[in-house]
Design a protein around this motif. Structure first.
Motif, PDB file in Angstrom:
ATOM      1  N   ASN A   6       0.815  -1.217   0.000  1.00  0.00           N
ATOM      2  CA  ASN A   6       0.000   0.000   0.000  1.00  0.00           C
ATOM      3  C   ASN A   6       0.851   1.270   0.000  1.00  0.00           C
ATOM      4  OD1 ASN A   6      -2.466  -1.367   0.004  1.00  0.00           O
ATOM      5  ND2 ASN A   6      -2.329  -1.690   2.204  1.00  0.00           N
ATOM      6  N   ASP A   7       2.140   1.135  -0.315  1.00  0.00           N
ATOM      7  CA  ASP A   7       3.073   2.255  -0.438  1.00  0.00           C
ATOM      8  C   ASP A   7       3.263   3.008   0.883  1.00  0.00           C
ATOM      9  OD1 ASP A   7       4.915   3.493  -2.053  1.00  0.00           O
ATOM     10  OD2 ASP A   7       3.525   5.042  -2.747  1.00  0.00           O
ATOM     11  N   GLU A   8       3.204   2.279   2.004  1.00  0.00           N
ATOM     12  CA  GLU A   8       3.429   2.852   3.326  1.00  0.00           C
ATOM     13  C   GLU A   8       4.712   2.262   3.902  1.00  0.00           C
ATOM     14  OE1 GLU A   8       0.064   1.780   5.661  1.00  0.00           O
ATOM     15  OE2 GLU A   8      -1.349   2.861   4.387  1.00  0.00           O
ATOM     16  N   ASN A   9       5.614   3.113   4.356  1.00  0.00           N
ATOM     17  CA  ASN A   9       6.852   2.646   4.964  1.00  0.00           C
ATOM     18  C   ASN A   9       6.591   2.197   6.400  1.00  0.00           C
ATOM     19  OD1 ASN A   9       8.200   3.346   2.619  1.00  0.00           O
ATOM     20  ND2 ASN A   9       8.744   5.359   3.377  1.00  0.00           N
ATOM     21  N   VAL A  10       7.440   1.288   6.897  1.00  0.00           N
ATOM     22  CA  VAL A  10       7.337   0.791   8.266  1.00  0.00           C
ATOM     23  C   VAL A  10       8.615   1.190   9.000  1.00  0.00           C
ATOM     24  CG1 VAL A  10       7.130  -1.266   9.710  1.00  0.00           C
ATOM     25  CG2 VAL A  10       5.936  -1.167   7.514  1.00  0.00           C
ATOM     26  N   TYR A  11       8.475   1.947  10.090  1.00  0.00           N
ATOM     27  CA  TYR A  11       9.616   2.444  10.851  1.00  0.00           C
ATOM     28  C   TYR A  11       9.669   1.748  12.203  1.00  0.00           C
ATOM     29  CZ  TYR A  11       9.137   6.104   7.362  1.00  0.00           C
ATOM     30  OH  TYR A  11       9.017   6.781   6.181  1.00  0.00           O
TER      31      TYR A  11
ATOM     32  N   GLY B 121      15.348  -0.305  12.278  1.00  0.00           N
ATOM     33  CA  GLY B 121      15.473   0.125  10.895  1.00  0.00           C
ATOM     34  C   GLY B 121      14.123   0.394  10.270  1.00  0.00           C
ATOM     35  N   SER B 122      14.135   0.609   8.965  1.00  0.00           N
ATOM     36  CA  SER B 122      12.917   0.946   8.237  1.00  0.00           C
ATOM     37  C   SER B 122      12.753   0.035   7.026  1.00  0.00           C
ATOM     38  CB  SER B 122      12.973   2.393   7.752  1.00  0.00           C
ATOM     39  OG  SER B 122      13.160   3.270   8.826  1.00  0.00           O
ATOM     40  N   PHE B 123      11.547  -0.442   6.844  1.00  0.00           N
ATOM     41  CA  PHE B 123      11.183  -1.137   5.625  1.00  0.00           C
ATOM     42  C   PHE B 123      10.549  -0.076   4.738  1.00  0.00           C
ATOM     43  CE2 PHE B 123      11.134  -4.386   8.889  1.00  0.00           C
ATOM     44  CZ  PHE B 123      11.828  -5.421   8.291  1.00  0.00           C
ATOM     45  N   ILE B 124      11.164   0.194   3.585  1.00  0.00           N
ATOM     46  CA  ILE B 124      10.712   1.291   2.744  1.00  0.00           C
ATOM     47  C   ILE B 124      10.437   0.808   1.325  1.00  0.00           C
ATOM     48  CG2 ILE B 124      11.898   3.075   4.071  1.00  0.00           C
ATOM     49  CD1 ILE B 124      14.159   2.989   2.031  1.00  0.00           C
ATOM     50  N   VAL B 125       9.685   1.618   0.598  1.00  0.00           N
ATOM     51  CA  VAL B 125       9.415   1.358  -0.809  1.00  0.00           C
ATOM     52  C   VAL B 125      10.284   2.304  -1.621  1.00  0.00           C
ATOM     53  CG1 VAL B 125       7.669   1.385  -2.620  1.00  0.00           C
ATOM     54  CG2 VAL B 125       7.046   0.675  -0.317  1.00  0.00           C
ATOM     55  N   LYS B 126      11.132   1.744  -2.473  1.00  0.00           N
ATOM     56  CA  LYS B 126      11.977   2.556  -3.340  1.00  0.00           C
ATOM     57  C   LYS B 126      11.384   2.564  -4.741  1.00  0.00           C
ATOM     58  CE  LYS B 126      16.524   2.151  -1.279  1.00  0.00           C
ATOM     59  NZ  LYS B 126      17.922   1.807  -1.537  1.00  0.00           N
TER      60      LYS B 126
ATOM     61  N   PRO C 184      10.723  -3.243  -2.614  1.00  0.00           N
ATOM     62  CA  PRO C 184      10.879  -3.119  -1.170  1.00  0.00           C
ATOM     63  C   PRO C 184      12.365  -3.072  -0.805  1.00  0.00           C
ATOM     64  CG  PRO C 184      10.346  -5.371  -1.737  1.00  0.00           C
ATOM     65  CD  PRO C 184      10.295  -4.576  -3.002  1.00  0.00           C
ATOM     66  N   ALA C 185      12.673  -2.364   0.272  1.00  0.00           N
ATOM     67  CA  ALA C 185      14.061  -2.267   0.736  1.00  0.00           C
ATOM     68  C   ALA C 185      14.066  -2.133   2.253  1.00  0.00           C
ATOM     69  CB  ALA C 185      14.749  -1.066   0.095  1.00  0.00           C
ATOM     70  N   PHE C 186      15.205  -2.449   2.833  1.00  0.00           N
ATOM     71  CA  PHE C 186      15.386  -2.293   4.274  1.00  0.00           C
ATOM     72  C   PHE C 186      16.555  -1.360   4.514  1.00  0.00           C
ATOM     73  CE2 PHE C 186      17.490  -3.543   8.264  1.00  0.00           C
ATOM     74  CZ  PHE C 186      16.459  -3.267   9.145  1.00  0.00           C
ATOM     75  N   LYS C 187      16.363  -0.382   5.387  1.00  0.00           N
ATOM     76  CA  LYS C 187      17.433   0.540   5.758  1.00  0.00           C
ATOM     77  C   LYS C 187      17.641   0.415   7.264  1.00  0.00           C
ATOM     78  CE  LYS C 187      18.957   5.250   5.676  1.00  0.00           C
ATOM     79  NZ  LYS C 187      18.590   6.639   5.690  1.00  0.00           N
ATOM     80  N   PRO C 188      18.779  -0.141   7.687  1.00  0.00           N
ATOM     81  CA  PRO C 188      19.017  -0.304   9.126  1.00  0.00           C
ATOM     82  C   PRO C 188      19.215   1.038   9.815  1.00  0.00           C
ATOM     83  CG  PRO C 188      20.950  -0.955   7.879  1.00  0.00           C
ATOM     84  CD  PRO C 188      19.883  -0.645   6.882  1.00  0.00           C
ATOM     85  N   SER C 189      18.882   1.083  11.107  1.00  0.00           N
ATOM     86  CA  SER C 189      19.069   2.315  11.876  1.00  0.00           C
ATOM     87  C   SER C 189      20.556   2.539  12.124  1.00  0.00           C
ATOM     88  CB  SER C 189      18.337   2.229  13.210  1.00  0.00           C
ATOM     89  OG  SER C 189      18.985   1.317  14.061  1.00  0.00           O
TER      90      SER C 189
END
Length: 94
Positions: free
Chosen positions: A38-43, A48-53, A77-82
């Motif tokens: 649904n194009d919503e990022n998860v923080y 970290g964050s699960f984001i849509v690139k 989908p992508a993951f960006k660690p804190s």
């Protein structure tokens, strides 16, 4: 580490049964997948964050047919660690 290994670690650390831990992990993954669809990022603060690139349209080549194809714009989908997570991994590998 596999999903089964994660379930085993959670049951050891929390004392809950494997079925409950597995259901919780499955529910978490479903929520993350649905949010990204649904194009919503998860923080997750401190993790970290699960984001849509968004990937731009690009031209690629099919080498076997020697033709050019256009790959349309798409989301991945992508993951960006804190920062704290990244620093902990760096310190452990030294």
């Amino acid at each position: 580490m596999t999903k089964a290994d994660i379930v085993n670690e959670i049951t050891k650390k929390t004392g809950i049964d494997k079925v409950t831990a597995l259901n919780t992990i499955e529910a978490f993954m479903d929520v993350v997948k649905d949010s990204l669809v649904n194009d919503e990022n998860v923080y997750l603060r401190g993790f970290g964050s699960f984001i849509v690139k968004k990937r731009a349209q690009k031209t690629a080549r099919n080498i076997s047919k020697n033709t050019t194809i256009i790959i349309p714009e798409h989301n991945i989908p992508a993951f960006k660690p804190s920062k704290t997570f990244t620093e902990a991994v760096k310190k452990h590998n030294k």
